[in-house]
Scaffold this motif. Sequence first.
Motif, PDB file in Angstrom:
ATOM      1  N   VAL A  94      -7.335   5.864   7.624  1.00 22.44           N
ATOM      2  CA  VAL A  94      -6.020   6.496   7.451  1.00 22.44           C
ATOM      3  C   VAL A  94      -4.999   5.466   6.950  1.00 22.44           C
ATOM      4  CG1 VAL A  94      -4.087   7.557   8.685  1.00 22.44           C
ATOM      5  CG2 VAL A  94      -6.420   8.295   9.160  1.00 22.44           C
ATOM      6  N   VAL A  95      -4.996   4.318   7.613  1.00 19.21           N
ATOM      7  CA  VAL A  95      -3.984   3.319   7.295  1.00 19.21           C
ATOM      8  C   VAL A  95      -4.249   2.689   5.926  1.00 19.21           C
ATOM      9  CG1 VAL A  95      -2.986   1.140   8.021  1.00 19.21           C
ATOM     10  CG2 VAL A  95      -3.498   2.887   9.703  1.00 19.21           C
ATOM     11  N   LEU A  96      -5.531   2.374   5.647  1.00 15.24           N
ATOM     12  CA  LEU A  96      -5.868   1.835   4.321  1.00 15.24           C
ATOM     13  C   LEU A  96      -5.502   2.832   3.234  1.00 15.24           C
ATOM     14  CD1 LEU A  96      -9.368   0.160   4.761  1.00 15.24           C
ATOM     15  CD2 LEU A  96      -7.186  -0.966   4.338  1.00 15.24           C
ATOM     16  N   GLY A  97      -5.559   4.110   3.563  1.00 15.40           N
ATOM     17  CA  GLY A  97      -5.249   5.149   2.588  1.00 15.40           C
ATOM     18  C   GLY A  97      -3.767   5.328   2.355  1.00 15.40           C
ATOM     19  N   GLY A  98      -2.954   4.533   3.037  1.00 16.98           N
ATOM     20  CA  GLY A  98      -1.528   4.555   2.732  1.00 16.98           C
ATOM     21  C   GLY A  98      -0.715   5.534   3.559  1.00 16.98           C
ATOM     22  N   THR A  99      -1.322   6.159   4.565  1.00 12.63           N
ATOM     23  CA  THR A  99      -0.536   7.037   5.431  1.00 12.63           C
ATOM     24  C   THR A  99       0.171   6.182   6.470  1.00 12.63           C
ATOM     25  OG1 THR A  99      -1.972   8.948   5.111  1.00 12.63           O
ATOM     26  CG2 THR A  99      -0.687   8.897   7.132  1.00 12.63           C
ATOM     27  N   VAL A 140      -1.549  -2.129   8.161  1.00 13.54           N
ATOM     28  CA  VAL A 140      -0.379  -1.762   8.963  1.00 13.54           C
ATOM     29  C   VAL A 140       0.800  -2.661   8.636  1.00 13.54           C
ATOM     30  CG1 VAL A 140       0.462  -1.364  11.289  1.00 13.54           C
ATOM     31  CG2 VAL A 140      -1.916  -1.011  10.790  1.00 13.54           C
ATOM     32  N   THR A 141       0.500  -3.939   8.369  1.00 10.58           N
ATOM     33  CA  THR A 141       1.577  -4.858   8.011  1.00 10.58           C
ATOM     34  C   THR A 141       2.254  -4.408   6.721  1.00 10.58           C
ATOM     35  OG1 THR A 141       0.291  -6.627   9.014  1.00 10.58           O
ATOM     36  CG2 THR A 141       2.133  -7.283   7.632  1.00 10.58           C
ATOM     37  N   THR A 142       1.439  -4.023   5.737  1.00 10.22           N
ATOM     38  CA  THR A 142       2.011  -3.539   4.481  1.00 10.22           C
ATOM     39  C   THR A 142       2.911  -2.338   4.724  1.00 10.22           C
ATOM     40  OG1 THR A 142      -0.178  -4.030   3.631  1.00 10.22           O
ATOM     41  CG2 THR A 142       1.394  -3.071   2.093  1.00 10.22           C
ATOM     42  N   ASP A 143       2.419  -1.433   5.579  1.00  9.07           N
ATOM     43  CA  ASP A 143       3.182  -0.232   5.925  1.00  9.07           C
ATOM     44  C   ASP A 143       4.540  -0.616   6.503  1.00  9.07           C
ATOM     45  OD1 ASP A 143       3.958   2.289   6.679  1.00  9.07           O
ATOM     46  OD2 ASP A 143       2.687   2.371   8.451  1.00  9.07           O
ATOM     47  N   GLN A 144       4.519  -1.505   7.478  1.00 10.85           N
ATOM     48  CA  GLN A 144       5.746  -1.905   8.173  1.00 10.85           C
ATOM     49  C   GLN A 144       6.716  -2.604   7.223  1.00 10.85           C
ATOM     50  OE1 GLN A 144       7.117  -1.362  10.885  1.00 10.85           O
ATOM     51  NE2 GLN A 144       8.565  -3.001  11.263  1.00 10.85           N
ATOM     52  N   LEU A 145       6.173  -3.519   6.373  1.00  7.73           N
ATOM     53  CA  LEU A 145       7.038  -4.268   5.464  1.00  7.73           C
ATOM     54  C   LEU A 145       7.680  -3.347   4.436  1.00  7.73           C
ATOM     55  CD1 LEU A 145       5.071  -7.588   4.938  1.00  7.73           C
ATOM     56  CD2 LEU A 145       7.019  -7.118   6.432  1.00  7.73           C
ATOM     57  N   SER A 146       6.894  -2.413   3.893  1.00  6.34           N
ATOM     58  CA  SER A 146       7.441  -1.537   2.856  1.00  6.34           C
ATOM     59  C   SER A 146       8.487  -0.614   3.473  1.00  6.34           C
ATOM     60  CB  SER A 146       6.338  -0.713   2.205  1.00  6.34           C
ATOM     61  OG  SER A 146       5.884   0.273   3.091  1.00  6.34           O
ATOM     62  N   MET A 160       0.821  -1.203   0.000  1.00  7.00           N
ATOM     63  CA  MET A 160       0.000   0.000   0.000  1.00  7.00           C
ATOM     64  C   MET A 160       0.859   1.259   0.000  1.00  7.00           C
ATOM     65  SD  MET A 160      -3.482  -0.966   1.507  1.00  7.00           S
ATOM     66  CE  MET A 160      -3.539  -2.242   0.310  1.00  7.00           C
ATOM     67  N   SER A 161       1.615   1.478   1.097  1.00  7.95           N
ATOM     68  CA  SER A 161       2.445   2.672   1.103  1.00  7.95           C
ATOM     69  C   SER A 161       3.824   2.334   0.562  1.00  7.95           C
ATOM     70  CB  SER A 161       2.566   3.242   2.507  1.00  7.95           C
ATOM     71  OG  SER A 161       3.234   2.324   3.338  1.00  7.95           O
TER      72      SER A 161
END
Lengths: 330, 254
Positions: A267-272, A320-326, A1-2
């Motif tokens: 917020v999180v789904l939106g990629g922030t 959130v997982t996507t955020d952390q991994l990226s 996502m992000s």
Amino acid sequence: MSTQTPKSSNPASSSILSKLPPLTILGPLAALLLSIIFFSLQSDRFLAGRNFSLIVQQVMVVGVLAIGQTLVVLTGGIDLSNGMVMALGQVVMTKFAMDFGMPPYLAILCGLLVTMGFGFLNGLLITRINLPPFIVTLGTLNIAFAITQIYSKAQTVSNLPDSMLLLGETFKIGETAINYGSVLMLLLFLFVWFVLRDTAPGRHVYAVGNNAEAARLNGIPSKRVLLIIYTLAGLMYGIAALLLVARTSVGDPNAGQTENLESITAVVLGGTSLFGGRGNVLGTLIGALIVGVFRNGLTLIGVSSVYQILITGILVILAVTTDQLSRRKG
Amino acid sequence: MTTSSPTPVLAARGLTKRYGQVTALDGADFELLPGEILAVIGDNGAGKSTLIKALSGALVPDSGEIKLDGKAVHFKSPSDARKAGIETVYQDLAVAPAMTIAENLFLGREIKRGGLLGKLHVINKKQMLDEAVKYMQELKIGIRSMKQAVETLSGGQRQGVAVARSAAFAKHVVILDEPTAALGVKESGMVLDLIRRVRDRGLPVILISHNMPHVFEISDRIHIQRLGRRAALVNTKDITMPDAVAIMTGAKTI
Ligand SMILES: Nc1ncnc2c1ncn2[C@@H]1O[C@H](COP(=O)(O)OP(=O)(O)OP(=O)(O)O)[C@@H](O)[C@H]1O
Ligand SMILES: [Mg+2]
């Protein structure tokens, strides 16, 4: 996502890529489209224009809450109090109008001042005493909840004057009825998006979220930025309260119970990024729409609300997982 | 010490700074003369970074006085020092990693649009981008796009960005806290060249470094910091490298 914006490997590709919206927006947008396609295959009522304006109406309260939440998250903070602060703002607005016979606009102003006051209090505790946002807003969540219950005696406020419900009224475009509140939400999103992207104070919000100490060393008053952001977030919660009153026609002391997690989900789904300093409020709009589409779609195909809560929880964790991994990659 | 020297650009007396039990500065003196390159050396923890943070407004000393051009100043924040024309590259660089190079160059002093939009603090991205390209070309830092996020750069390139930022905006004094620490031989050489060019513009430079050959190659004078104080202030040509190191470690005093 992000995911990060692609690095420019050669001038030609960079000039084309720079014209595309960044991946941080494309990811959520793709997720939104996929969920829309999925639900339209499941139910032929889903794709109707009437249903769409319903989704937007259902989203407007969480959407405006999520604008405030985005501001806070961009600074690297989090606000757990926003649902309860909204509930309090709502009760203040409606009770001031009914009990004291205040003119509606004045009662609304008082409600906005109360929610801004809570935001200011959050900001003050975070910047002056250096408390973590998580704990501060957990505390004010409970304070706002208790005050709401005590002040309203747990009674719903009803028979509100029509002028308080204006934002719930609709106008028609073709067959589709659109309410003024949805329009207000969209305008707020566009306005905040512009301010964050194209003004110096907006860029300072990102700088503080990236590295508050670095921002300070570069002459940006980090603490003042934080204080202002939490206060403005409070203003958004007040506007969300007004929208909720307009939609439900009452002041409900038990409102705002699920909205906090939904605003964080949006917020999180939106990629922030929850780590601060990256993201975008238009992403949040898409995130809020994803939440709304799921809610609406799951109801249409007859999934009970407990499962909807389950799915919301899973969505947040995934995002959130996507955020952390990226982040780890980058 | 030089005799009957001109008014120092930046001077300090008796600076102290405590962090709980730790005394980072213990009555440090400081003097920077017009047009000179002053190296500040000292062991890890000697208080070099704390000293320059006091000079650049990043922290307020517990006691002591600071004079700019002979007049007492009390910097309350880094922006006070920036307004006085003092630019600093901090040891940890103070960059915003997810923001672009152009934005980092103009962090805290964004170029605004003209007219009403400017009054509303709307920024001029195009001009910021163009000027960023110009500065980076002047420094011959080979970075392809100013729209790149700083976090995509190598450590050395980030240091280049931070140094470019200070050199571009300095009007009075440039302070560099270990600007070559992460750099290869070629890149270090470029930063040293840049320091000379800043000096040739007439600006004095404070250079903190652990690299003795660099210090002896470029500096006019050396401030030797030890245990939170200035142990010595010497003309570079009057001292040998082993003696400087001996004073730094306390093996020798003057
Ligand atoms: N923010 C802080 N909080 C607590 N102690 C600090 C802080 N900043 C510095 N100190 C302490 O003050 C002393 C001086 O630190 P300073 O960073 O000025 O040293 P330095 O000479 O720059 O060292 P180095 O060569 O490693 O950069 C050290 O003992 C350090 O631990
Ligand atoms: Mg240091």
